[in-house]
Design an enzyme around this catalytic site. Sequence first.
Site, PDB file in Angstrom:
ATOM      1  N   ARG A 317       0.822  -1.213   0.000  1.00  0.00           N
ATOM      2  CA  ARG A 317       0.000   0.000   0.000  1.00  0.00           C
ATOM      3  C   ARG A 317       0.855   1.262   0.000  1.00  0.00           C
ATOM      4  O   ARG A 317       0.380   2.335  -0.349  1.00  0.00           O
ATOM      5  CB  ARG A 317      -0.944  -0.022   1.207  1.00  0.00           C
ATOM      6  CG  ARG A 317      -1.997   1.036   1.170  1.00  0.00           C
ATOM      7  CD  ARG A 317      -3.166   0.740   2.088  1.00  0.00           C
ATOM      8  NE  ARG A 317      -2.755   0.499   3.459  1.00  0.00           N
ATOM      9  CZ  ARG A 317      -3.601   0.277   4.461  1.00  0.00           C
ATOM     10  NH1 ARG A 317      -4.892   0.230   4.219  1.00  0.00           N
ATOM     11  NH2 ARG A 317      -3.180   0.079   5.681  1.00  0.00           N
ATOM     12  N   VAL A 439      -9.933   1.779  -3.611  1.00  0.00           N
ATOM     13  CA  VAL A 439      -9.308   0.464  -3.435  1.00  0.00           C
ATOM     14  C   VAL A 439      -8.252   0.481  -2.330  1.00  0.00           C
ATOM     15  O   VAL A 439      -7.808   1.530  -1.880  1.00  0.00           O
ATOM     16  CB  VAL A 439      -8.675  -0.029  -4.757  1.00  0.00           C
ATOM     17  CG1 VAL A 439      -9.735  -0.160  -5.828  1.00  0.00           C
ATOM     18  CG2 VAL A 439      -7.568   0.916  -5.220  1.00  0.00           C
ATOM     19  N   GLU A 440      -7.845  -0.722  -1.902  1.00  0.00           N
ATOM     20  CA  GLU A 440      -6.835  -0.930  -0.856  1.00  0.00           C
ATOM     21  C   GLU A 440      -7.166  -0.161   0.420  1.00  0.00           C
ATOM     22  O   GLU A 440      -6.308   0.425   1.064  1.00  0.00           O
ATOM     23  CB  GLU A 440      -5.433  -0.565  -1.367  1.00  0.00           C
ATOM     24  CG  GLU A 440      -4.911  -1.536  -2.413  1.00  0.00           C
ATOM     25  CD  GLU A 440      -3.445  -1.303  -2.747  1.00  0.00           C
ATOM     26  OE1 GLU A 440      -2.808  -0.445  -2.118  1.00  0.00           O
ATOM     27  OE2 GLU A 440      -2.944  -1.989  -3.646  1.00  0.00           O
ATOM     28  N   GLY A 441      -8.441  -0.192   0.804  1.00  0.00           N
ATOM     29  CA  GLY A 441      -8.897   0.529   1.984  1.00  0.00           C
ATOM     30  C   GLY A 441      -9.464   1.871   1.592  1.00  0.00           C
ATOM     31  O   GLY A 441      -8.721   2.805   1.298  1.00  0.00           O
TER      32      GLY A 441
END
Length: 756
Positions: A317, A439-441
């Site tokens: 991330r 995306v990704e949190g």
Amino acid sequence: MTSFSLRRDLLSRPILSWARKAMPAMSDTEREALEAGDVWWDADLFTGSPDWDKLLAYPQATLTPEEHAFLNGPVDELCAMLDDWKINWEWRDLPPEVWDFIKTKRFFGMIIPKEYGGLGFSPYAHSEVVRKISSRSATAAVTVMVPNSLGPGELLMRFGTKQQQDRWLPRLADGRDIPCFGLTSPEAGSDAASMIDTGIICKGQFEGREVIGLRLNWHKRYITLGPVATLLGLAFKAYDPDRLIGNKEDLGITVALIPTDMPGVEIGRRHLPAMQVFQNGPNKGHDVFIPMDYIIGGEARIGQGWKMLMTALAAGRGISLPSLSAAGAAFAARTTGAYARIRQQFNIPIARFEGIEEPLARIVGTAYMIDAARRLTCSALNQGHHPAVISGIMKLHATERMRTAVDDAMDIHAGKAVIDGPQNYLGHLYRAIPVAITVEGANILTRNLIVFGQGAIRAHPYMLEELNAIGDPDKARGLDAFDKVFWKHAGHAVKNLFTAWGRTWSRGAFAPAPDAGVATRYYRKLSRYSVAFALCSDMALLTLGGALKRKEMLSARFGDILSELYLLSAVLKRWQDEGRQEADFAAVQWCMSNGARIIDQRFCEILANLPNRFVAAMLKFIVQPFGARVLGPSDDIVHRCAQIALEPGAARDRLTSGLAQVDDDFGVARLERAFVLVTGVEDVERKMKAARVRNWREAVKAGVITAAEGDRMQVADDAVAKVIAVDDFAPEALSPIYRKREQRFPQEVSPTRAAS
């Protein structure tokens, strides 16, 4: 009885009893998320006394000669192959030759070690590759970055057995297998731990023999590369109802590898995320039976999936989306500065309007800051750190600030960026932003729950030890541990109280700072803010306890301050690393002034909303006695910062280094040529201005400029005309309705349209 035992029994015991009631029990997934990754510069910021010499001593992220060669060779070749208009609007995919090139040149294996056939690149090289490709095509960048981020490759390298690594990593490195990872499901989005996808341990047939394995049922969506993947990494909850491998039924989240050609796997359909055409789609599995050795790490890793995922995410991330965002902001700065310089309204370049300078300075400052933070984070990753809190900060703020920069770029370009077509170089990036935000949190979740929620525990010098002592099932051992750490924490808090008071009332005059020339005052200011943040954090934790977790707006404001401290540290580090370039200092000033405004405002909001009003009043007297007074960048700073993007030279090139440069006859290349030509005739324009002649043809006739100079003006004008032109289409080129009408009524088609 010693004084320490008296303290423990008379003071620490009742405090611990109160703390156990005030602090909610930590779930397994929360604990695993906290234990994933590590801390780095964020821990220094939480102490209240960051060691600036340590920050400046961190090695810069650099590339090896091999990594340089890859960027200047295969990456440039790939960028030259990409036509983003055709990718998005005609093909709806990367063309076959691009897929083949990506596989052949091992773009999917950048992070895989050379011993397995990968490129073995550093995190910084991975970031630079993604950044350059992103400046050419978001679809290509996402395609390349996902296999090198959270997915089968990363998980296999960290947690796979030697047999699994030997089998799968070479195939992933050379593109024989295309990976994807299935985590999100219809029932579980941001709360991925609530997934209902299951793996039941049972006996079944595999390759002609009966083995113990798992029967999987799942439904995933939003899975990037899913429609074309041959190897699916899958997260699910494992259960052992027949107790075949132990005494527990609910074994927890587990991660396995699923070849997508297995019976029962449904995969191939596509989503269309915000009109972006990178491969993304749902997949399902119905009674898919796999042997135990398909679990990443083997049977011993059953139930460890969440910690594995959080550990991998702590690194990934911090690379992929920040790299794409850094490219987006730098691209916005380069193109918008050039466009504002060549585009005229009211007979002057629009760059001369203060209304343009303000958003342009914001773009420049944002581009400088995001890339500074990207480089600093890559330095940590290159050193082997996996800073979970910093990765969350980077994903959140890089994507949010890219959104602001691109919005500003769209506003300045106006109609040029609104009309789509092959000559529009901003539209695709603008449409891609919601995907990066989500995306990704999702950013709302990350800001409100993760940055400070995890940072207050993970990066705090004492909080994690205190929570471990509070939750220790051995009460006596927990009391001993709590007694030791709590009083260290108390002493630390008292010291910060007096330090914060002194630094606030002296306006940071005596706060620690390195000898950094004209930037020294900014280090002092951050030292002042850091100790104020540490003190206010401790007071909020003391007065709210576990309730702070539910005060999401307060948590978000604390997270904003921590994030700003990290980002501003990165700005100062970048300016130092690049040799204190005087031409770049306006960007540093803009970042520091804007960041100070945000921090000051967040402190004001925290103190206005802290439930314990007595503590809030005390803190206000100590850290912000006169309220929020920082106004942000001055008009002079804004003007000088904007000039960085408006003038050709080293400062502009440093700000936008590493972007793809393709010499074709499309939007960006046309813009760059026009920018060079327009800035190259400034001497001619000065002659005309002195003679008060606006039209260069009249200037030639009047002898104000020479015929050769007139020719240069003509070439520049022609180049500008090509840039400001926008695309248009015949109706039948855009809609099948018109094509059907022409087939039915050909006599109604005009000769002009028929010719087109």
